[in-house]
Scaffold this active site. Structure first.
Site, mmCIF file in Angstrom:
data_model
loop_
_atom_site.group_PDB
_atom_site.id
_atom_site.type_symbol
_atom_site.label_atom_id
_atom_site.label_comp_id
_atom_site.label_asym_id
_atom_site.label_seq_id
_atom_site.Cartn_x
_atom_site.Cartn_y
_atom_site.Cartn_z
ATOM 1 N N SER B 167 92.380 78.478 10.158
ATOM 2 C CA SER B 167 93.645 78.024 11.138
ATOM 3 C C SER B 167 94.061 76.592 11.161
ATOM 4 O O SER B 167 93.849 76.349 10.586
ATOM 5 C CB SER B 167 93.797 78.900 12.496
ATOM 6 O OG SER B 167 95.377 79.392 13.234
ATOM 7 N N ARG B 237 99.997 83.681 26.228
ATOM 8 C CA ARG B 237 98.372 83.862 25.281
ATOM 9 C C ARG B 237 98.737 85.811 24.572
ATOM 10 O O ARG B 237 98.352 85.456 23.939
ATOM 11 C CB ARG B 237 97.142 83.968 26.063
ATOM 12 C CG ARG B 237 95.967 84.408 25.464
ATOM 13 C CD ARG B 237 95.665 83.974 24.472
ATOM 14 N NE ARG B 237 93.954 83.629 23.963
ATOM 15 C CZ ARG B 237 93.273 83.612 23.052
ATOM 16 N NH1 ARG B 237 93.995 82.717 22.291
ATOM 17 N NH2 ARG B 237 92.060 83.752 22.491
ATOM 18 N N ASP B 332 96.866 89.174 7.303
ATOM 19 C CA ASP B 332 96.768 87.986 7.995
ATOM 20 C C ASP B 332 98.553 88.236 7.648
ATOM 21 O O ASP B 332 99.223 87.487 6.657
ATOM 22 C CB ASP B 332 96.440 87.216 7.480
ATOM 23 C CG ASP B 332 96.314 85.635 8.485
ATOM 24 O OD1 ASP B 332 97.747 85.876 9.708
ATOM 25 O OD2 ASP B 332 95.956 84.813 8.665
ATOM 26 N N HIS B 365 95.229 88.087 10.976
ATOM 27 C CA HIS B 365 94.972 86.542 11.388
ATOM 28 C C HIS B 365 93.515 86.404 12.277
ATOM 29 O O HIS B 365 92.489 85.313 11.948
ATOM 30 C CB HIS B 365 95.820 85.614 12.270
ATOM 31 C CG HIS B 365 95.424 83.817 12.115
ATOM 32 N ND1 HIS B 365 95.280 82.876 11.027
ATOM 33 C CD2 HIS B 365 95.647 83.123 12.871
ATOM 34 C CE1 HIS B 365 95.638 82.553 11.302
ATOM 35 N NE2 HIS B 365 95.137 81.685 12.640
ATOM 36 N N ASP B 366 93.198 87.241 12.679
ATOM 37 C CA ASP B 366 92.224 86.655 13.671
ATOM 38 C C ASP B 366 90.383 87.485 12.238
ATOM 39 O O ASP B 366 89.356 87.316 13.113
ATOM 40 C CB ASP B 366 91.877 87.771 14.624
ATOM 41 C CG ASP B 366 91.764 86.970 16.104
ATOM 42 O OD1 ASP B 366 92.048 85.936 16.411
ATOM 43 O OD2 ASP B 366 92.194 88.169 17.443
#
Lengths: 208, 389
Positions: B167, B237, B332, B365-366
């Site tokens: 990222s 968050r 992602d 994405h994680d």
């Protein structure tokens, strides 16, 4: 290593078409290997011809093997084209024992000719006498170059030397050179479509 | 060249196999002024960093690990006084792991402007004697690379064998090949984008608005008021977490599951996904600095190496000399595989060495933080082939 020296040692690479391909690749050429598998052809061309370039492979496990072989692999599906590559950006685009395993034959050949200045295609000759004999005997052929059974083969478009040359003629593709080999990897000059197990072609990518 | 201290002591009995064991954060102070991309400058600053493994005699085995939004210099191992605080990329880094600390000397650094020990908005500004707060300058990916290069000088690393990041960390690895093409041999660029899309920036802006409109924000000088814009951080968050996960991963992990098994017709936590997001938001607002969050999202928004080349990424990457491994994940959607393919195409156009892997993964994405076997298989194969003689 010179082309002549390569030619004298047909078993140098372990795969017969590799040597035929390598003898046509000039020193330092930029190549794209479509369906590169574990990258052994690229590695061979890097070592013997100091070639640069990339392989395209769809299988994640083979891609890892390619990375282990120290070659550049682009994880991508050939069937969706070569949009990540500029026209005429490679000296050679290679389809080594891959054309018979692709679904969109015409599209891929067109893309191959667009991206490369010349192309090299190798394929197992379905017209080889041993294949014909097995079909005559009522079975789908299994041989050194067609090692799969009908139920587990990745091949979807089997064709003969005459089929391929007719395809080239129909599509305006100029054949520059041809090497036909028997199962032992020795060149065949007589009755190639009957005695040849493996065919390797060098094609001009410019439209005729 | 100053001594490079080994920060790692042998793993205590009972530690996870393959762990670097107990680690210690170190600090380095720099008093040469740093001119930032924004034209602001910082007179002096401190960096928190950790190292694992040993720098070899020729200095050829150093690997820089760049962190993304909320992570830090604590990449691997645990602290003696906090054994539950495991490094954020511990599944990747350690003896026998894909980034093998028996072979490589691994450096993790908290970026400038961070809130984990390096100088940032919560630090005291020596010029005023007060905390920087809103006065801390905006920092960019280019600035971070500059700072990392100064740390490398300090550690006696002339040239990194590799820089790796996911990222925003990947953007730093990529920037390294542009800022210092002769000081990096390999760049491992994971779950990256060559620049943010309008949608990416939009998400960042909502997160920033959540923070800056929190009544406790006080224009960024909340330290002086003894408060933290916790509600804003929490929302930022929560929003972030939605973009890190894929729809499928959320469906698999939470689905429409209810906490108590029945709808209550009120606004308390009902669905498990609500509980998860609130928990993540709460946790984050406990430890993360709001001014740092604002600056990191801006650094993301500003990153665009092609901007100076009329948007032509191929020309922008022409000065890179490193070999690249680019990895993307199918699920992602924050930085989709198409964004990574832009980078790959620019490298291919320049005839650079590049391998691209598009890993079939559920986690969105994680996924770059997970240990999918094919993902780690690619990384392991790539690192194993890096020459450290």
């Amino acid at each position: 290593m010179s082309a002549a020296a390569l030619h004298l040692h047909p078993r140098l690479s372990g795969r017969h078409d590799f040597d035929a391909i390598a003898q046509w690749i000039p020193e330092g050429a930029h190549v794209l290997d479509l369906g590169c598998g574990d990258g052994s052809l690229l590695r061979f061309l890097k070592q013997t011809r100091r070639a640069s370039g990339y392989g395209i492979e769809i299988d994640e496990v083979k891609l890892i093997a390619g990375v282990r072989n120290g070659v550049n692999v682009i994880h991508s599906d050939l069937e969706s084209g070569l949009s990540g590559f500029e026209s005429s950006s490679f000296d050679y685009v290679i389809l080594s024992l891959t054309l018979q395993a692709v679904r969109h034959t015409e599209r891929i050949v067109k893309e191959m000719l667009r991206v490369g200045r010349e192309s090299i295609v190798s394929f197992p000759n379905f017209g080889f006498w041993r294949h014909r004999a097995q079909v005559l005997g009522g079975r789908m052929p299994v041989s050194r170059h067609l090692p799969y059974h009908w139920y587990d083969t990745p091949n979807v478009h089997l064709f003969t030397i005459r089929d391929f040359e007719a395809f080239c003629a129909d599509h305006g593709i100029r054949i520059l050179e041809r090497v036909v080999m028997n199962e032992a990897g020795h060149d065949i000059h007589r009755l190639p479509n009957l005695l040849g197990a493996l065919a390797v072609y060098r094609l001009d990518a410019r439209p005729r | 060249m100053p001594d490079v201290l080994a920060t790692v002591t042998p793993a205590p009995a009972g530690a996870e196999p393959g762990s670097v064991g107990v680690v210690r954060a170190q600090r380095a102070t720099f008093d040469a002024p740093l001119l930032l991309r924004s034209a602001a400058s910082i007179a002096a600053y401190e960096l928190a960093y950790e190292t694992y493994g040993t720098l070899n005699a020729s200095g050829s085995n150093a690997v820089l690990v760049c962190h993304a939004l909320n992570a830090s210099h604590h990449v691997a191992g645990v602290y003696a006084d906090d054994p539950r605080n495991v490094g954020w990329w511990d599944n990747l880094v350690g003896p026998g792991k894909p980034l093998d600390t028996d072979r490589f000397f691994v450096v993790g650094v908290n970026n400038l402007g961070g809130c984990h020990g390096s100088t940032g908005p919560a630090s005291v500004n020596p010029a005023s004697g007060r905390r920087w707060g809103a006065d801390f300058p905006l920092v960019t990916v280019e600035d971070w690379v500059e700072v990392q290069a100064r740390l490398a000088d300090r550690l006696g690393i002339e040239r990194f064998a590799a820089a790796i990041g996911g990222s925003l960390g990947a953007m730093q690895a990529l920037q390294w090949t542009l800022s210092y093409p002769d000081r990096i041999r390999h760049a491992l660029v994971i779950a990256a984008a060559p620049k943010l899309s309008a949608q990416n920036i939009a998400f960042n802006e909502v997160a920033r608005q959540a923070i800056t409109t929190d009544p406790d924000f006080h224009g960024g000088h909340y330290y002086e008021h003894g408060v933290v814009p916790r509600r804003g951080l929490r929302l930022a968050r929560m929003l972030g977490h939605i973009t890190y996960l894929s729809d499928d991963a959320m469906a698999e992990k939470f689905g429409r599951a209810l906490r108590t098994g029945a709808i209550k017709f009120n606004f308390d936590v009902e669905f498990e996904i609500e509980s998860y997001l609130r928990h993540q938001g709460d946790k984050f607002s406990e430890y993360f600095d709001a001014n740092t969050y604002l600056r990191i999202t801006k650094a993301l928004d500003y990153f665009d190496p092609a901007a100076d080349f009329g948007g032509d990424l191929t020309r922008a990457l022409a000065r890179a000399k490193a070999a690249f491994l680019v990895v993307a994940f199918t699920s992602d959607w924050r930085f989709s595989p198409a964004r990574s393919r832009e980078i790959v195409k620019a490298l291919i156009d320049n005839r650079r060495d590049v391998t691209y892997a598009e890993i079939e993964a559920l986690h969105g994405h994680d996924a770059f933080l997970m240990d999918d076997p094919n993902y780690h298989g690619v990384l392991r194969a790539y690192f194993d082939n890096i020459d450290i003689r």
